[in-house]
Scaffold this active site. Structure first.
Site, PDB file in Angstrom:
ATOM      1  N   CYS A 128       0.860  -1.364   0.199  1.00  0.00           N
ATOM      2  CA  CYS A 128      -0.091   0.152  -0.043  1.00  0.00           C
ATOM      3  C   CYS A 128       0.872   1.377   0.063  1.00  0.00           C
ATOM      4  O   CYS A 128       0.272   2.525  -0.183  1.00  0.00           O
ATOM      5  CB  CYS A 128      -0.864   0.043   1.056  1.00  0.00           C
ATOM      6  SG  CYS A 128      -2.075  -1.357   1.170  1.00  0.00           S
ATOM      7  N   HIS A 267      -2.961   7.092   3.022  1.00  0.00           N
ATOM      8  CA  HIS A 267      -3.442   5.786   2.497  1.00  0.00           C
ATOM      9  C   HIS A 267      -4.826   5.221   2.896  1.00  0.00           C
ATOM     10  O   HIS A 267      -5.234   5.319   4.163  1.00  0.00           O
ATOM     11  CB  HIS A 267      -2.513   4.519   2.575  1.00  0.00           C
ATOM     12  CG  HIS A 267      -3.055   3.318   2.363  1.00  0.00           C
ATOM     13  ND1 HIS A 267      -3.640   2.699   1.466  1.00  0.00           N
ATOM     14  CD2 HIS A 267      -3.047   2.103   3.265  1.00  0.00           C
ATOM     15  CE1 HIS A 267      -4.147   1.509   1.446  1.00  0.00           C
ATOM     16  NE2 HIS A 267      -3.761   1.101   2.424  1.00  0.00           N
ATOM     17  N   ASN A 298     -10.415  -0.245   0.368  1.00  0.00           N
ATOM     18  CA  ASN A 298      -8.815  -0.141   0.228  1.00  0.00           C
ATOM     19  C   ASN A 298      -8.364  -0.636  -1.006  1.00  0.00           C
ATOM     20  O   ASN A 298      -8.202  -1.844  -1.161  1.00  0.00           O
ATOM     21  CB  ASN A 298      -8.217  -0.882   1.689  1.00  0.00           C
ATOM     22  CG  ASN A 298      -6.692  -0.694   1.818  1.00  0.00           C
ATOM     23  OD1 ASN A 298      -6.135  -0.709   1.038  1.00  0.00           O
ATOM     24  ND2 ASN A 298      -6.356  -1.265   2.892  1.00  0.00           N
TER      25      ASN A 298
HETATM   26  O1  UT7 Z   1      -3.898  -1.302   3.728  1.00  0.00           O
HETATM   27  C1  UT7 Z   1      -2.858  -2.086   4.197  1.00  0.00           C
HETATM   28  C2  UT7 Z   1      -3.109  -1.798   5.736  1.00  0.00           C
HETATM   29  N1  UT7 Z   1      -4.087  -2.227   6.397  1.00  0.00           N
HETATM   30  C3  UT7 Z   1      -4.533  -1.597   7.578  1.00  0.00           C
HETATM   31  O2  UT7 Z   1      -3.875  -0.724   7.934  1.00  0.00           O
HETATM   32  C4  UT7 Z   1      -5.569  -2.194   8.069  1.00  0.00           C
HETATM   33  C5  UT7 Z   1      -5.678  -2.098   9.707  1.00  0.00           C
HETATM   34  N2  UT7 Z   1      -6.589  -2.758  10.367  1.00  0.00           N
HETATM   35  C6  UT7 Z   1      -7.972  -2.289  10.377  1.00  0.00           C
HETATM   36  O3  UT7 Z   1      -8.327  -1.457   9.590  1.00  0.00           O
HETATM   37  C7  UT7 Z   1      -8.845  -3.025  11.558  1.00  0.00           C
HETATM   38  O4  UT7 Z   1      -7.989  -3.743  12.241  1.00  0.00           O
HETATM   39  C8  UT7 Z   1      -9.889  -3.729  10.833  1.00  0.00           C
HETATM   40  C9  UT7 Z   1     -10.942  -3.003  10.149  1.00  0.00           C
HETATM   41  C10 UT7 Z   1      -9.294  -4.735   9.794  1.00  0.00           C
HETATM   42  C11 UT7 Z   1     -10.775  -4.557  11.897  1.00  0.00           C
HETATM   43  O5  UT7 Z   1     -11.258  -3.806  12.787  1.00  0.00           O
HETATM   44  P1  UT7 Z   1     -10.910  -3.919  14.589  1.00  0.00           P
HETATM   45  O6  UT7 Z   1     -11.666  -2.761  15.376  1.00  0.00           O
HETATM   46  O7  UT7 Z   1      -9.340  -3.798  14.623  1.00  0.00           O
HETATM   47  O8  UT7 Z   1     -11.491  -5.209  14.743  1.00  0.00           O
HETATM   48  P2  UT7 Z   1     -10.891  -6.547  15.546  1.00  0.00           P
HETATM   49  O9  UT7 Z   1     -10.095  -7.546  14.261  1.00  0.00           O
HETATM   50  O10 UT7 Z   1     -10.113  -6.084  16.767  1.00  0.00           O
HETATM   51  O11 UT7 Z   1     -11.974  -7.292  15.950  1.00  0.00           O
HETATM   52  C12 UT7 Z   1     -12.899  -6.778  17.094  1.00  0.00           C
HETATM   53  C13 UT7 Z   1     -13.961  -7.828  17.000  1.00  0.00           C
HETATM   54  C14 UT7 Z   1     -13.686  -9.287  17.190  1.00  0.00           C
HETATM   55  O12 UT7 Z   1     -14.572  -9.971  18.144  1.00  0.00           O
HETATM   56  P3  UT7 Z   1     -14.326 -10.183  19.643  1.00  0.00           P
HETATM   57  O13 UT7 Z   1     -13.217 -11.060  19.762  1.00  0.00           O
HETATM   58  O14 UT7 Z   1     -14.172  -8.711  20.434  1.00  0.00           O
HETATM   59  O15 UT7 Z   1     -15.437 -10.851  20.049  1.00  0.00           O
HETATM   60  C15 UT7 Z   1     -13.689  -9.938  15.847  1.00  0.00           C
HETATM   61  O16 UT7 Z   1     -14.050 -11.344  15.821  1.00  0.00           O
HETATM   62  O17 UT7 Z   1     -14.774  -7.918  15.821  1.00  0.00           O
HETATM   63  C16 UT7 Z   1     -14.862  -9.228  15.267  1.00  0.00           C
HETATM   64  N3  UT7 Z   1     -15.084  -9.097  13.862  1.00  0.00           N
HETATM   65  C17 UT7 Z   1     -16.129  -8.887  13.220  1.00  0.00           C
HETATM   66  N4  UT7 Z   1     -17.368  -8.572  13.504  1.00  0.00           N
HETATM   67  C18 UT7 Z   1     -18.126  -8.199  12.442  1.00  0.00           C
HETATM   68  C19 UT7 Z   1     -13.968  -9.125  12.950  1.00  0.00           C
HETATM   69  N5  UT7 Z   1     -14.286  -9.182  11.677  1.00  0.00           N
HETATM   70  C20 UT7 Z   1     -15.736  -8.831  11.664  1.00  0.00           C
HETATM   71  C21 UT7 Z   1     -16.450  -8.504  10.621  1.00  0.00           C
HETATM   72  N6  UT7 Z   1     -17.669  -8.393  11.074  1.00  0.00           N
HETATM   73  N7  UT7 Z   1     -16.118  -8.596   9.429  1.00  0.00           N
END
Ligand code: UT7
Length: 348
Positions: A128, A267, A298
């Site tokens: 990216c 980005h 993205n």
């Molecule tokens: O382009 C390259 C660079 N990429 C980035 O910079 C991406 C950086 N990361 C992110 O943007 C975020 O981490 C995401 C948008 C990918 C995810 O958001 P998050 O707030 O970090 O979520 P998380 O992975 O910490 O998950 C939080 C909760 C989890 O549940 P528990 O363990 O709290 O019960 C996940 O299981 O959300 C759950 N979860 C979902 N729920 C509904 C994970 N994916 C989903 C989903 N829908 N699609």
């Protein structure tokens, strides 16, 4: 062996004192894919996706919308917007991590498609951060005398490597292309780059397997292609903390203060990361912050030029505004620059 000859002088390049962005173009795939459609294959909701990432829709390329096709369309629009004689373009850099082919690389065909077959043309792969790397190489080549007008394209077909049943990645990525023309200038409109990588954390964004491993499995009818996987929270923390510091270094390196910035074009990985970075930098409320992620998702190396094009086309930023760009992602690689936005607006 011949005697050494200390009398030989090898010429240095006669480059331009500075560089400027002359034009910009974009290609957005026809098909709009909503959060509702994404949620048909994963256990999630439109609201969760929007709240956590800032994404409502993304574009997904159809079979004819190849990397070469999207890159060439964006490139032609950038040439038209620059308003220069296309014959002046003497180098093409295609920034991508999703070109279908390892050999040959994409850029020579893009050069051919804009009517400039024969000029120097090569690809850059830096995830990216790719567009920032391409822009850095272009400006240094122009200043070093290797070229005068360089087409830099960021292009991705992320959908080819996404498992749309993986709820960690299915909703994030999209496809598209954005391009700029970089030219010589007496003054300077593109700062030196602040860039780097972290191989220790490189596995935070990776393929499930490499192509050799896939080929070894290919005889098996159940072989599954390599997919992109990401440790989202690890990348989020790295971006919000480390990359935010890189933004501050970029301002320092460019000699531009936060108060002088008029547009912030990070980005488009996550709306919340962008807000965190803006807060860390203490950007005034008057600074326009790119939010192309809402409708584009993205698009990796394409996201910064696509976001720049949207801001100029919709009037959130004006031609000639001072903008801070920061690319970050796989690698974990990053590249930051301060630029003056193209004087010429995009052409529809
Ligand atoms: O382009 C390259 C660079 N990429 C980035 O910079 C991406 C950086 N990361 C992110 O943007 C975020 O981490 C995401 C948008 C990918 C995810 O958001 P998050 O707030 O970090 O979520 P998380 O992975 O910490 O998950 C939080 C909760 C989890 O549940 P528990 O363990 O709290 O019960 C996940 O299981 O959300 C759950 N979860 C979902 N729920 C509904 C994970 N994916 C989903 C989903 N829908 N699609």
């Amino acid at each position: 062996m011949a005697d050494s000859n200390d009398t030989v002088t090898i010429a240095t390049g006669e480059g331009a004192p500075g560089t400027t962005l002359l034009g910009i173009g974009a290609y957005r795939p026809r098909r709009v894919v909503s959060n509702e459609e994404i949620c048909e294959k994963i256990d999630s909701t439109t609201e969760w996706i929007y709240e956590r990432s800032g994404i409502l829709n993304r574009r997904i390329a159809e079979p004819d919308e190849t990397v070469i096709m999207m890159a060439s369309e964006a490139a032609q629009k950038a040439v038209d917007s620059a308003g220069i004689d296309p014959e002046l373009i003497d180098a093409v850099i295609v920034c991508t991590s999703t070109y279908e082919c390892m050999t040959p690389h994409a850029a020579p065909k893009v050069a051919m498609n804009i009517g400039r077959n024969g000029i120097s043309a090569f690809d850059i792969s830096a995830g990216c951060a790719g567009f920032g790397y391409g822009l850095a190489v272009a400006t240094n080549v122009i200043r070093g005398g290797g070229a005068k007008h360089v087409l830099v394209v960021g292009v991705e077909r992320m959908s080819d490597g996404i498992d749309f049943e993986d709820r960690n990645t299915a909703f994030i990525f999209g496809d598209g292309a954005g391009a700029v023309i970089v030219g010589p200038s007496e003054s300077n409109d593109v700062s030196p780059v602040v860039w780097g990588s972290d191989g220790k954390q490189a596995d935070a964004i990776k393929q499930t397997k490499n192509w050799r491993e896939f080929m070894d499995e290919a005889a098996d009818a159940a072989a599954v292609q390599p997919y992109l996987v990401m440790d989202g929270s690890k990348v989020f923390r790295w971006a919000a903390v480390q990359v935010a510091k890189v933004c501050a270094q970029t301002l320092e390196t460019s000699g531009v203060t936060a108060e002088q910035i008029q547009a912030f074009i990070p980005h488009q990985a996550n709306g919340r990361i962008n807000s965190a970075m803006a807060k860390h930098l203490g950007l005034p409320d008057t600074v326009a912050i790119a939010n192309d992620i809402e409708q584009t998702g993205n698009t990796s190396a394409a996201s910064i030029p696509l976001a720049m094009e949207t801001m100029l086309r919709e009037g959130q930023a004006k031609p000639g505004n001072i903008a801070l760009l920061i690319g970050f992602g796989a690698g974990l690689s990053y590249a930051g620059q301060v630029v003056r936005l193209p004087q010429n607006p995009p052409i529809d």
